[in-house]
Design an enzyme around this catalytic site. Structure first.
Site, PDB file in Angstrom:
ATOM      1  N   SER A   1       0.786  -1.228   0.000  1.00  0.00           N
ATOM      2  CA  SER A   1       0.000   0.000   0.000  1.00  0.00           C
ATOM      3  C   SER A   1       0.820   1.281   0.000  1.00  0.00           C
ATOM      4  CB  SER A   1      -0.955   0.004   1.187  1.00  0.00           C
ATOM      5  OG  SER A   1      -2.003  -0.920   0.978  1.00  0.00           O
TER       6      SER A   1
ATOM      7  N   GLY B   1       3.934   9.264   6.263  1.00  0.00           N
ATOM      8  CA  GLY B   1       4.357   8.181   5.382  1.00  0.00           C
ATOM      9  C   GLY B   1       3.239   7.213   5.100  1.00  0.00           C
ATOM     10  N   HIS B   2       3.604   5.948   4.964  1.00  0.00           N
ATOM     11  CA  HIS B   2       2.618   4.907   4.685  1.00  0.00           C
ATOM     12  C   HIS B   2       3.235   3.560   4.987  1.00  0.00           C
ATOM     13  CE1 HIS B   2      -1.023   3.271   2.899  1.00  0.00           C
ATOM     14  NE2 HIS B   2      -1.408   4.493   2.565  1.00  0.00           N
ATOM     15  N   ASP B   3       2.389   2.590   5.302  1.00  0.00           N
ATOM     16  CA  ASP B   3       2.801   1.199   5.451  1.00  0.00           C
ATOM     17  C   ASP B   3       2.245   0.389   4.287  1.00  0.00           C
ATOM     18  OD1 ASP B   3       4.113   1.615   7.886  1.00  0.00           O
ATOM     19  OD2 ASP B   3       2.247   1.357   9.021  1.00  0.00           O
ATOM     20  N   GLY B   4       2.829  -0.774   4.084  1.00  0.00           N
ATOM     21  CA  GLY B   4       2.336  -1.638   3.015  1.00  0.00           C
ATOM     22  C   GLY B   4       2.551  -3.093   3.353  1.00  0.00           C
TER      23      GLY B   4
ATOM     24  N   GLY C   1       3.101 -12.106   3.237  1.00  0.00           N
ATOM     25  CA  GLY C   1       4.480 -12.414   3.586  1.00  0.00           C
ATOM     26  C   GLY C   1       5.476 -11.308   3.343  1.00  0.00           C
TER      27      GLY C   1
END
Length: 444
Positions: free
Chosen positions: A56, A295-298, A302
């Site tokens: 993401s 920011g962002h996480d994705g 896994g």
């Protein structure tokens, strides 16, 4: 900064097969490290050139493409999406006509957010997803009423970009971001990823390779297909810090766009300072140790990515990992890096309290596109059973049951960690929604 040592130790401590990190420092320097392997089956070592699925974090790239259209006067943020993309529609007719571009960027459109329909690998994958959504995207809440993370909304934004640019989302990415930024180690699909040392995800107690590497192209603008080396995410972050300029001086975004994207659009029910408290236009917004961090996480099966910018300190960090307790590795590395480069303390995640707070008893079934959650009140807390359905079940996810302890204010934290961290949930609107990043409606 002993980045290599920090990463090696964190990967060993948390059972992560492979990981890579890049740090852009305030003096313009770049520090990189990699550890372990990209694939346990092949034993190929990870290195700073390795590309990991960024999940993401892709949404910030898609949001940037939309903001370019806004700057050119081709899109208005508060205009209905259907003005630019007549094919857009959801089950609710009123929402179909009123959902705005701003609401999609800020995850407040209100319709089902996890429609991972595989519509093929062709250039019409997004068009076919739009057709699917008209019959399947039910309304969870009224547009603009609350935050509910929505991959589907970013798929719609990708289709909007493709329509107005006269190509595909991928072609817009290459022409409008990848090329002007000078990005070299980024792939938009498996056909490009084979040209690099590409990481695969690892799942389960045995950390088996996740073999269904290529996820549906229909969700590419939301993050299903892109992969990149961490330094390319640092490159993107530095463009934002430079107010829209690439490293060679090429203007990628108009001046002031980054500030606009960081304007808070919606509050989130965060249980503590470590968690995202507000959402902007494509950006997660937090304050850590009194300093803005964005920011962002994705994530993909896994694989995990953490990408953070500290605007006031000129620091960018990107962390990728391909299995194990990846979130715990991220916490360890992020804490050390930001302390040294930005002088800030990363707040701790919530953990089960020694004594549960008083709480309102909750029970019932909550259901979304990829899971059904059965909630039952038990002694001292809740028991939540997650039953995968749809795409999640097809990917092999199994039902799980976890006990949750009350934190107060209708927030609960799991009694046991999952992949090194303690999940949390909240109940909103007097229990009508179970919130775990998504607002999942009560169905019975």
């Amino acid at each position: 900064m002993d980045l290599q040592k920090w990463l090696d130790q964190a990967a060993e401590r948390h059972g992560v097969p492979g990981a890579a990190v890049a740090v852009g420092t305030s003096d313009g320097g770049l520090v990189e490290a990699a550890t372990g392997v990209v694939n346990r089956n092949t034993g190929v070592e990870a290195d700073p050139d390795s590309v990991f699925q960024i999940g993401s974090v892709t949404k910030v790239w898609t949001a940037s493409l939309v903001m370019q259209l806004v700057a050119e006067g081709l899109v208005e943020l508060d205009a209905p999406v259907r003005r630019y993309l007549p094919e857009f529609g959801v089950v609710d007719e009123a929402a179909t006509e009123t959902v705005t571009v701003r609401q999609l960027l800020s995850h407040t459109g209100g319709f089902d957010g996890d429609l991972f329909e595989d519509t093929g690998r062709g250039d019409d994958a997004l068009d076919k997803l739009l057709v699917f959504m008209r019959a399947e995207a039910t309304q969870v809440h009224p547009p603009g009423a609350m935050f509910s993370y929505a991959n589907s909304g970013y798929c719609v934004l990708g289709a909007l970009v493709a329509r107005l640019r006269g190509g595909t989302w991928e072609s817009a990415m290459r022409e409008r971001l990848i090329k002007p930024l000078g990005v070299t180690h980024l792939a938009l699909g498996a056909e490009e990823a084979v040209l690099f040392r590409a990481a695969v995800g690892h799942l389960g107690d045995e950390q088996d390779v996740f073999t269904a590497w290529q996820l549906p192209r229909s969700n590419a603008p939301a993050g299903s297909t892109p992969c990149a080396a961490p330094r390319e995410l640092v490159r993107l972050g530095r463009m934002f810090l430079a107010d829209g300029l690439a490293a060679d001086g090429t203007r990628v975004l108009p001046a002031g766009t980054f500030a606009t994207m960081l304007e808070p659009q919606i509050m989130l029910p965060a249980p503590g300072d470590r968690y995202t408290a507000r959402w902007g236009l494509g950006f997660m917004l937090s304050d850590w140790d009194g300093v803005p961090v964005v920011g962002h996480d994705g994530s993909t099966p896994g694989q995990t990515t953490c990408w953070r910018i500290v605007p006031d300190r000129g620091v960018v960090i990107a962390i990728n990992a391909n299995g194990g307790s990846a979130a715990a590795l991220v916490d360890d590395v992020l804490t050390l890096v930001l302390a040294e480069t930005a002088g800030i303390r990363v707040p701790a995640r919530v953990v089960p309290p020694a004594e549960p707070a008083p709480f309102t008893q909750r029970s019932g079934g909550y259901e979304g596109p990829v899971a059904r959650y059965q909630v039952d009140t038990v002694d001292g807390g809740l028991e939540i059973t997650a039953i995968p359905k749809g795409w999640a079940a097809e990917m092999g996810e199994k039902p799980t049951t976890a006990r949750y302890v009350a934190l107060g204010d209708d927030r609960f934290v799991a009694a046991e960690p999952d992949e090194g961290v303690y999940p949390w949930v909240a109940f909103l609107a007097e229990g009508r929604y179970l919130y775990n990043g998504r607002a999942i409606p009560l169905v019975e």
